[in-house]
Design an enzyme around this catalytic site. Structure first.
Site, PDB file in Angstrom:
ATOM      1  N   ARG A   4       0.845  -1.199   0.000  1.00 27.39           N
ATOM      2  CA  ARG A   4       0.000   0.000   0.000  1.00 27.39           C
ATOM      3  C   ARG A   4       0.873   1.240   0.000  1.00 27.39           C
ATOM      4  NH1 ARG A   4      -5.001   1.090   3.929  1.00 27.39           N
ATOM      5  NH2 ARG A   4      -3.447   1.905   5.332  1.00 27.39           N
TER       6      ARG A   4
ATOM      7  N   THR B 229      -1.285   7.461  -0.421  1.00 28.16           N
ATOM      8  CA  THR B 229      -2.592   7.347  -1.101  1.00 28.16           C
ATOM      9  C   THR B 229      -3.359   6.086  -0.731  1.00 28.16           C
ATOM     10  OG1 THR B 229      -1.644   6.112  -2.943  1.00 28.16           O
ATOM     11  CG2 THR B 229      -1.591   8.531  -3.114  1.00 28.16           C
TER      12      THR B 229
ATOM     13  N   ASP C 254      -0.630  -1.128  12.574  1.00 25.43           N
ATOM     14  CA  ASP C 254      -0.033  -1.731  11.378  1.00 25.43           C
ATOM     15  C   ASP C 254       0.371  -3.166  11.703  1.00 25.43           C
ATOM     16  OD1 ASP C 254       1.997  -2.626   9.480  1.00 25.43           O
ATOM     17  OD2 ASP C 254       1.883  -0.591   8.683  1.00 25.43           O
TER      18      ASP C 254
ATOM     19  N   ASP D  23       4.047  -4.263  10.810  1.00 31.91           N
ATOM     20  CA  ASP D  23       5.051  -3.659  11.695  1.00 31.91           C
ATOM     21  C   ASP D  23       5.024  -4.295  13.080  1.00 31.91           C
ATOM     22  OD1 ASP D  23       6.109  -1.992   9.812  1.00 31.91           O
ATOM     23  OD2 ASP D  23       5.018  -0.204  10.478  1.00 31.91           O
TER      24      ASP D  23
HETATM   25  C1  PRP Z   1      -1.348  -3.877   4.816  1.00 32.40           C
HETATM   26  C2  PRP Z   1      -2.123  -5.155   5.085  1.00 32.40           C
HETATM   27  C3  PRP Z   1      -2.898  -5.361   3.825  1.00 32.40           C
HETATM   28  C4  PRP Z   1      -3.197  -3.955   3.385  1.00 32.40           C
HETATM   29  C5  PRP Z   1      -4.621  -3.629   3.700  1.00 32.40           C
HETATM   30  O1  PRP Z   1      -0.240  -4.156   4.064  1.00 32.40           O
HETATM   31  O2  PRP Z   1      -1.298  -6.237   5.396  1.00 32.40           O
HETATM   32  O3  PRP Z   1      -2.181  -6.053   2.821  1.00 32.40           O
HETATM   33  O4  PRP Z   1      -2.306  -3.103   4.110  1.00 32.40           O
HETATM   34  O5  PRP Z   1      -4.956  -2.371   3.237  1.00 32.40           O
HETATM   35  P1  PRP Z   1      -5.968  -2.128   2.050  1.00 32.40           P
HETATM   36  O6  PRP Z   1      -7.154  -2.994   2.275  1.00 32.40           O
HETATM   37  O7  PRP Z   1      -6.278  -0.666   2.156  1.00 32.40           O
HETATM   38  O8  PRP Z   1      -5.281  -2.440   0.754  1.00 32.40           O
HETATM   39  P2  PRP Z   1       0.909  -3.085   3.687  1.00 32.40           P
HETATM   40  O9  PRP Z   1       0.763  -2.679   2.258  1.00 32.40           O
HETATM   41  O10 PRP Z   1       0.920  -1.990   4.691  1.00 32.40           O
HETATM   42  O11 PRP Z   1       2.225  -3.916   3.721  1.00 32.40           O
HETATM   43  P3  PRP Z   1       2.883  -4.900   4.789  1.00 32.40           P
HETATM   44  O12 PRP Z   1       2.077  -6.163   4.729  1.00 32.40           O
HETATM   45  O13 PRP Z   1       4.252  -5.059   4.255  1.00 32.40           O
HETATM   46  O14 PRP Z   1       2.867  -4.255   6.145  1.00 32.40           O
HETATM   47  N1  URA Z   2      -2.936  -2.193   7.213  1.00 33.46           N
HETATM   48  C1  URA Z   2      -2.735  -2.444   8.528  1.00 33.46           C
HETATM   49  O1  URA Z   2      -1.793  -3.174   8.906  1.00 33.46           O
HETATM   50  N2  URA Z   2      -3.566  -1.868   9.417  1.00 33.46           N
HETATM   51  C2  URA Z   2      -4.592  -1.079   9.041  1.00 33.46           C
HETATM   52  O2  URA Z   2      -5.328  -0.592   9.908  1.00 33.46           O
HETATM   53  C3  URA Z   2      -4.784  -0.834   7.669  1.00 33.46           C
HETATM   54  C4  URA Z   2      -3.949  -1.418   6.774  1.00 33.46           C
END
Ligand code: PRP
Ligand code: URA
Length: 210
Positions: free
Chosen positions: A103, A107, A198, A201
């Site tokens: 993500r 945005t 998150d 994280d």
């Molecule tokens: C997070 C989460 C999902 C996404 C959800 O991943 O693990 O994949 O955001 O958000 P959305 O429904 O708005 O698309 P992120 O892209 O932050 O990456 P990560 O898994 O590396 O933390």
């Molecule tokens: N990704 C996350 O890990 N947490 C949120 O709340 C939204 C997207």
């Protein structure tokens, strides 16, 4: 929302509360991520097709049950790596696919950077992602897998936002969603409220990452 199931199991909701708690340390977060994933996967797969299997117990012949169709798990990197151990322990013979989708922090738009998915023809596909926020990442994942002959798609998510559920059920009415919670809303940064922060994280201990 007939294809959306919120699992109310007491142990799952207890684990989810530990995951939500901002004071939960890394190891406990990882442990409850595993517990929550196993419980959700158990419910998500409860209606998989089966066939009879004749076996012999030490005392008598018995007509038992075995899964009759193949399933595939697809992990959205990176946070869903937390759900992989549960999937492999419960279904050790299933193939695993990986989609790298990140993500954009400003945005919230998804950016696909990696695709490694096995043959989906005739398979039941279980897409793993612990957080369903805007739904952009899962929509992109499902777009990437359309037309590859999968028999069904299910999303297994720990926490969902109503916005993401609405987006997916509108665009993919056949999609099954299994989740532990549908929270209140997204905030201005597109994070789930109350949510758990998150997930990636917190699971990988990268709260201070650049
Ligand atoms: C997070 C989460 C999902 C996404 C959800 O991943 O693990 O994949 O955001 O958000 P959305 O429904 O708005 O698309 P992120 O892209 O932050 O990456 P990560 O898994 O590396 O933390
Ligand atoms: N990704 C996350 O890990 N947490 C949120 O709340 C939204 C997207």
């Amino acid at each position: 929302m007939s294809n959306v199931r919120v699992v109310e199991h007491a142990l799952l909701q207890t684990s989810l509360t530990v995951l939500r708690d901002q004071s939960t340390p890394l190891m406990l977060f990882q442990r409850h991520g595993l517990v929550a994933s196993k419980l959700l996967l158990t419910y998500a797969t409860e209606n998989l097709p089966t066939k009879p299997k004749r076996i012999q117990t030490p005392l008598a012949p018995f007509e038992g049950t075995q899964l009759s169709e193949q399933i595939v798990f697809v992990v959205i990197l990176r946070a869903a790596l937390s759900m992989l151990q549960a999937a492999q322990e419960l279904f050790p013979e299933s193939a695993i696919g990986f989609l790298g989708i990140q993500r954009d922090e400003a945005t919230a738009a998804p950016k696909r950077y990696y695709v490694r998915v096995p043959d989906l023809k005739g398979k039941h596909v279980f897409l793993l992602d612990p957080m369903l926020a805007t739904g952009g990442s899962v929509e992109d994942a499902l777009d990437a897998m359309q037309g590859k002959g999968a028999k069904s798609f299910s999303l297994v998510s720990i926490v969902s936002a109503p916005e993401g559920i609405a987006r997916l059920t509108t665009k993919f009415p056949e999609l099954h969603v299994v989740t532990a919670a549908i929270d209140e809303r997204l905030n201005d940064q597109k994070f789930i409220v109350p949510g758990l922060g998150d997930f990636g994280d917190r699971y990988f201990g990268t709260n201070d990452a650049e």
